[in-house]
Design a protein around this motif. Sequence first.
Motif, PDB file in Angstrom:
ATOM      1  N   ALA A 111       0.845  -1.186   0.000  1.00  0.00           N
ATOM      2  CA  ALA A 111       0.000   0.000   0.000  1.00  0.00           C
ATOM      3  C   ALA A 111       0.882   1.238   0.000  1.00  0.00           C
ATOM      4  N   LEU A 112       0.581   2.167  -0.880  1.00  0.00           N
ATOM      5  CA  LEU A 112       1.295   3.430  -0.945  1.00  0.00           C
ATOM      6  C   LEU A 112       0.356   4.525  -0.458  1.00  0.00           C
ATOM      7  N   LEU A 113       0.516   4.922   0.809  1.00  0.00           N
ATOM      8  CA  LEU A 113      -0.295   6.007   1.353  1.00  0.00           C
ATOM      9  C   LEU A 113       0.257   7.314   0.796  1.00  0.00           C
ATOM     10  N   GLY A 114      -0.620   8.118   0.200  1.00  0.00           N
ATOM     11  CA  GLY A 114      -0.116   9.248  -0.560  1.00  0.00           C
ATOM     12  C   GLY A 114       0.418   8.793  -1.900  1.00  0.00           C
ATOM     13  N   GLY A 115      -0.129   7.696  -2.386  1.00  0.00           N
ATOM     14  CA  GLY A 115       0.323   7.123  -3.644  1.00  0.00           C
ATOM     15  C   GLY A 115      -0.072   7.916  -4.869  1.00  0.00           C
ATOM     16  N   THR A 116      -0.725   9.049  -4.659  1.00  0.00           N
ATOM     17  CA  THR A 116      -1.078   9.931  -5.774  1.00  0.00           C
ATOM     18  C   THR A 116       0.014  10.960  -6.038  1.00  0.00           C
ATOM     19  N   ASP A 169      -4.940  -1.385   5.852  1.00  0.00           N
ATOM     20  CA  ASP A 169      -5.538  -2.579   6.450  1.00  0.00           C
ATOM     21  C   ASP A 169      -5.340  -3.813   5.586  1.00  0.00           C
ATOM     22  N   ARG A 170      -5.206  -3.622   4.285  1.00  0.00           N
ATOM     23  CA  ARG A 170      -5.117  -4.729   3.340  1.00  0.00           C
ATOM     24  C   ARG A 170      -3.685  -5.109   2.988  1.00  0.00           C
ATOM     25  N   ALA A 171      -2.695  -4.376   3.510  1.00  0.00           N
ATOM     26  CA  ALA A 171      -1.333  -4.499   3.001  1.00  0.00           C
ATOM     27  C   ALA A 171      -0.394  -5.250   3.933  1.00  0.00           C
ATOM     28  N   ASP A 172       0.636  -5.851   3.325  1.00  0.00           N
ATOM     29  CA  ASP A 172       1.742  -6.443   4.069  1.00  0.00           C
ATOM     30  C   ASP A 172       2.833  -5.402   4.333  1.00  0.00           C
ATOM     31  N   VAL A 173       3.007  -4.504   3.365  1.00  0.00           N
ATOM     32  CA  VAL A 173       3.984  -3.421   3.477  1.00  0.00           C
ATOM     33  C   VAL A 173       3.267  -2.111   3.186  1.00  0.00           C
ATOM     34  N   VAL A 174       3.443  -1.133   4.064  1.00  0.00           N
ATOM     35  CA  VAL A 174       2.787   0.167   3.924  1.00  0.00           C
ATOM     36  C   VAL A 174       3.859   1.238   3.753  1.00  0.00           C
ATOM     37  N   VAL A 175       3.867   1.890   2.600  1.00  0.00           N
ATOM     38  CA  VAL A 175       4.822   2.956   2.318  1.00  0.00           C
ATOM     39  C   VAL A 175       4.128   4.298   2.561  1.00  0.00           C
ATOM     40  N   ALA A 185      -3.139   8.107  11.906  1.00  0.00           N
ATOM     41  CA  ALA A 185      -4.499   7.900  11.397  1.00  0.00           C
ATOM     42  C   ALA A 185      -4.758   6.452  10.996  1.00  0.00           C
ATOM     43  N   VAL A 186      -3.698   5.715  10.652  1.00  0.00           N
ATOM     44  CA  VAL A 186      -3.876   4.319  10.227  1.00  0.00           C
ATOM     45  C   VAL A 186      -3.320   3.334  11.258  1.00  0.00           C
ATOM     46  N   ALA A 187      -2.896   3.823  12.410  1.00  0.00           N
ATOM     47  CA  ALA A 187      -2.205   2.980  13.391  1.00  0.00           C
ATOM     48  C   ALA A 187      -3.017   1.760  13.797  1.00  0.00           C
ATOM     49  N   ASP A 188      -4.336   1.934  13.902  1.00  0.00           N
ATOM     50  CA  ASP A 188      -5.170   0.797  14.317  1.00  0.00           C
ATOM     51  C   ASP A 188      -5.344  -0.232  13.200  1.00  0.00           C
ATOM     52  N   ARG A 189      -4.842   0.062  11.999  1.00  0.00           N
ATOM     53  CA  ARG A 189      -4.898  -0.896  10.879  1.00  0.00           C
ATOM     54  C   ARG A 189      -3.573  -1.644  10.706  1.00  0.00           C
ATOM     55  N   LEU A 190      -2.592  -1.325  11.557  1.00  0.00           N
ATOM     56  CA  LEU A 190      -1.269  -1.934  11.460  1.00  0.00           C
ATOM     57  C   LEU A 190      -1.080  -2.947  12.574  1.00  0.00           C
ATOM     58  N   ASP A 191      -0.285  -3.992  12.298  1.00  0.00           N
ATOM     59  CA  ASP A 191       0.043  -4.960  13.345  1.00  0.00           C
ATOM     60  C   ASP A 191       1.476  -5.429  13.152  1.00  0.00           C
ATOM     61  N   ASP A 192       1.912  -6.383  13.964  1.00  0.00           N
ATOM     62  CA  ASP A 192       3.318  -6.791  13.911  1.00  0.00           C
ATOM     63  C   ASP A 192       3.669  -7.565  12.651  1.00  0.00           C
TER      64      ASP A 192
END
Length: 222
Positions: free
Chosen positions: A4-9, A68-74, A88-95
Amino acid sequence: MRIALLGGTGDIGQGLALRWAYDTNHEVLIGSREPEKARNKAEEYETELDSRGVDCEIKGFENGMAADRADVVVVAVPPYHVSDTVEAVADRLDDDTILVSPAVGMKGDEDGMHYHRPGAGSVTAVAAGAAPDEVPVVGAFHNLAADRLANLDVELDVDTLVVGDDDGAKETVTMLAEAIEGIRALDAGPVANAAEVESVTPLLINIARHNDGMHDVGVEFK
């Protein structure tokens, strides 16, 4: 792997999205605060790739849904939005999620661009401070020229420096970086070394500004 590329635009997000979709079979997701903007950009990237004979599906989501859907979040956002975006996305991340920060703090004046070191020590450290404790954070892709990255007609021959405190996470990001043809990833140590890596970016911009034919200058270590 799903990336997932947050700010991928934006510029660096576009370049990474196109290169990963062009050179690999990894699934690419585009995130934005505005889901419609993300979907429109995803379609634009698909059209570009289709014109080059690459049949792939790139999906666009609101940042949280993409994470929430990603293995790697950029976190491909400007440095002043990194902390807010991660929180803002912290609750969608895990270990099982790896967070990647390519952002660099800079200020410009009439002389050129200068590294603007945040109080945390680096933008990578800012991202790590905003992320949940169990989420490994890796700094990478700081010194790549965004325009060159996004131009699929241009062959790359550059290095990217990777910093992080979790060796497994660094290995994964190194694999993803080197899956892009023409990029070599080099281990630059822990997050404590991120400032030295990030500070190379304004140097490259100043070189590009003052030397003809070096608009998309990059770094290769020998």
